[in-house]
Scaffold this active site. Structure first.
Site, PDB file in Angstrom:
ATOM      1  N   HIS A  79      87.027 -21.811 -27.332  1.00 21.84           N
ATOM      2  CA  HIS A  79      87.920 -22.949 -27.596  1.00 21.84           C
ATOM      3  C   HIS A  79      88.476 -23.454 -26.270  1.00 21.84           C
ATOM      4  O   HIS A  79      88.498 -24.657 -26.000  1.00 21.84           O
ATOM      5  CB  HIS A  79      89.110 -22.528 -28.472  1.00 21.84           C
ATOM      6  N   HIS A 103      84.761 -16.035 -29.203  1.00 14.62           N
ATOM      7  CA  HIS A 103      85.007 -17.245 -29.992  1.00 14.62           C
ATOM      8  C   HIS A 103      86.284 -17.944 -29.504  1.00 14.62           C
ATOM      9  O   HIS A 103      86.286 -19.143 -29.235  1.00 14.62           O
ATOM     10  CB  HIS A 103      85.133 -16.873 -31.470  1.00 14.62           C
ATOM     11  N   GLU A 104      87.357 -17.186 -29.377  1.00  8.17           N
ATOM     12  CA  GLU A 104      88.630 -17.789 -28.990  1.00  8.17           C
ATOM     13  C   GLU A 104      88.554 -18.403 -27.593  1.00  8.17           C
ATOM     14  O   GLU A 104      89.015 -19.510 -27.355  1.00  8.17           O
ATOM     15  CB  GLU A 104      89.759 -16.756 -29.043  1.00  8.17           C
TER      16      GLU A 104
END
Ligand SMILES: *[C@@H]1O[C@H](CO)[C@@H](O)[C@H](O)[C@H]1NC(C)=O
Ligand SMILES: *[C@@H]1O[C@H](CO)[C@@H](O)[C@H](O)[C@H]1NC(C)=O
Ligand SMILES: *[C@@H]1O[C@H](CO)[C@@H](O)[C@H](O)[C@H]1NC(C)=O
EC number: 3.4.24.-
Length: 448
Positions: A411, A407-408
């Site tokens: 970004h 997820h990170e």
């Protein structure tokens, strides 16, 4: 050569080398597991080794008999015959090298006239042809040193059957090297008769030497001539450490990472830093070093204790390094390359700005129960901060949760792939929704 364990160093003489079962505590120095495919891990075995050094040197039997004019091979042979109580047909001089300080001789055990692949000895001599160091893991074949079970010297399957079996198991093709017969010492001390079959994979990542049992056609062990890093990490296809945790060998995709994960310029690292990612705790010098030579990162996360206990910090750095590199390589195939402003220190002249590998701060002290990713413009490193989750006992570590890492990192990908690598897009509510859209349902936070 085999690694010498502390235990092996302590072994006083060859008589102390017993047959099976092997001390479980010496497993790290005697076993090497290789993940051949998703479904097959083959463990190679190197019997416990004795290693002795003799400060001023031991006079060989040959020299004692007044004959020191021969080769170092003859000197070494006379020494091992006495030391290991061998007769002439029980060993073979494999190679030797004369050096300024004397020389070294490498010897292989023979049983029924057949070489034993993983039973070897080496003798180092000084310029007076006295023995200064000696290592061996020969197997007992007679008397008290008798091996548990020695397969008869005639194979029950054909060479062709052995080749077919090795090709099927290792997903490669046999090359033109004719299979040979060798014994292989199993963990239980028995000696299997095997065909040694070389198999190479199409992608060039593996060149195996497979030991195929000449009776059952099973692959009992492999060597891989292609050296590859290995990582104990969470399987990229599962959520976290409790759902799948294993060793990945040579996982780098050479299309995306042509020099692998550890080489930056001309420097090859042996810690959790490389061209795409550096994973550390506290400061960038706080990386995890390899656990064994050859870029082996074998640190097991223990979920029964907290994130900072035992090997868990190392496991956190290794898993984030592994997964983040893996994501780099996968995204590369989908178009997140140097030209489209990805994160790499060396861009190999393929466009974009370099010197911006992802920095991953594991167990970062600036927060809890979350993680975040800062994306400055191409040419400056992305910063991923991973926090400890403290709502449970023991606490949990996002570094072992692949969904949090993925997820990170996404970004970073979406921010760089919009706005021409500026990191300035996706700031307003609607465009920002693109980043949110990737939130996995099961992450227990609405703040990611
Ligand atoms: C691995 O095992 C799975 C399920 O057990 C099977 O579907 C798959 O075909 C196997 N893959 C290989 C490469 O053997
Ligand atoms: C071959 O088969 C025979 C009969 O089953 C068996 O006794 C022998 O041990 C086998 N040879 C090998 C090398 O395993
Ligand atoms: C978690 O850590 C935060 C920040 O240090 C602290 O305020 C909070 O009390 C902790 N919660 C638990 C359950 O320990």
């Amino acid at each position: 050569m085999v690694l010498f364990s502390k235990l092996a160093l302590a072994a006083a003489s060859i008589a102390a080398v017993s047959a099976a079962p092997w001390e479980p505590s010496v497993k790290l120095s005697t076993h090497r597991a290789r993940a051949v495919s998703d479904n097959l891990t083959i463990e190679s075995f190197h019997p416990t080794t004795i290693y002795e050094t003799y400060e001023t040197g031991i006079t060989t039997p040959l020299k004692k008999r007044g004959d020191n004019s021969g080769t170092i091979e003859q000197s070494a042979a006379s020494f091992v015959e006495e030391k290991l109580q061998l007769s002439n047909g029980e060993y073979n001089i494999r190679s030797s090298a004369n050096t300024e300080t004397g020389g070294s001789v490498w010897i292989q055990q023979l049983v029924n006239g057949i070489p034993v692949a993983n039973a070897v000895a080496n003798v180092a001599l000084n310029t007076d042809k006295d023995v200064v160091a000696f290592g061996a893991n020969f197997q007992g074949t007679s008397g008290s040193r008798r091996a548990a079970n020695i397969a008869p010297p005639t194979p029950n399957i054909s060479k062709e059957q052995a080749i077919t079996s090795a090709e099927e198991k290792l997903h490669g093709k046999h090359n033109d090297k004719a299979p040979t017969l060798e014994y292989y010492v199993n963990q239980d001390g028995s000696l299997a008769l095997t065909y040694v079959v070389e198999v190479q994979t199409e992608d060039g990542n593996h060149w195996y030497e497979a030991f195929v049992d000449a009776s059952s056609a099973q692959v009992v062990a492999t060597n891989d001539f292609v050296a590859g890093a290995s990582y104990l990490a969470v399987d990229p296809r599962v959520q976290d450490v409790t759902k799948g945790y294993k060793t990945f060998t040579s996982p780098a995709d050479t299309t995306a990472s042509p020099n692998g994960w550890h080489k930056v310029g001309s420097t090859v690292s042996t810690d959790t830093s490389g061209n795409n990612v550096i994973s550390y705790k506290g400061s960038t010098t706080g990386t995890t070093k390899q656990s064994a030579a050859g870029q082996v990162f074998n640190y097991r996360y223990d979920t029964t204790v907290g994130p900072t206990s035992g090997a868990n910090v190392d496991a956190a750095r290794v898993n984030t390094f592994f997964l983040s590199n893996k994501i780099h390589d996968i995204n590369y195939r989908y178009g997140f390359t140097e030209k489209t402003f990805n994160f790499q220190n060396d861009n190999f002249g393929k466009g974009g700005a370099g010197n911006d590998r992802i920095k991953i701060s594991v167990q970062d002290g600036s927060g809890v129960n979350n993680a975040n990713f800062a994306t400055p413009a191409d040419g400056s490193s992305g910063l991923m901060r991973m926090y400890i989750w403290n709502r449970s006992t023991p606490n949990r570590d996002g570094d072992l949760s692949n969904d949090v890492i993925a997820h990170e990192q996404t970004h970073g990908t979406t921010n760089r792939m919009t706005g021409g690598g500026t990191g300035r897009c996706l700031q307003t509510t609607e465009s920002g929704g693109l980043v949110r859209a990737l939130l996995p349902e099961d992450v227990p936070s609405d703040e990611l």
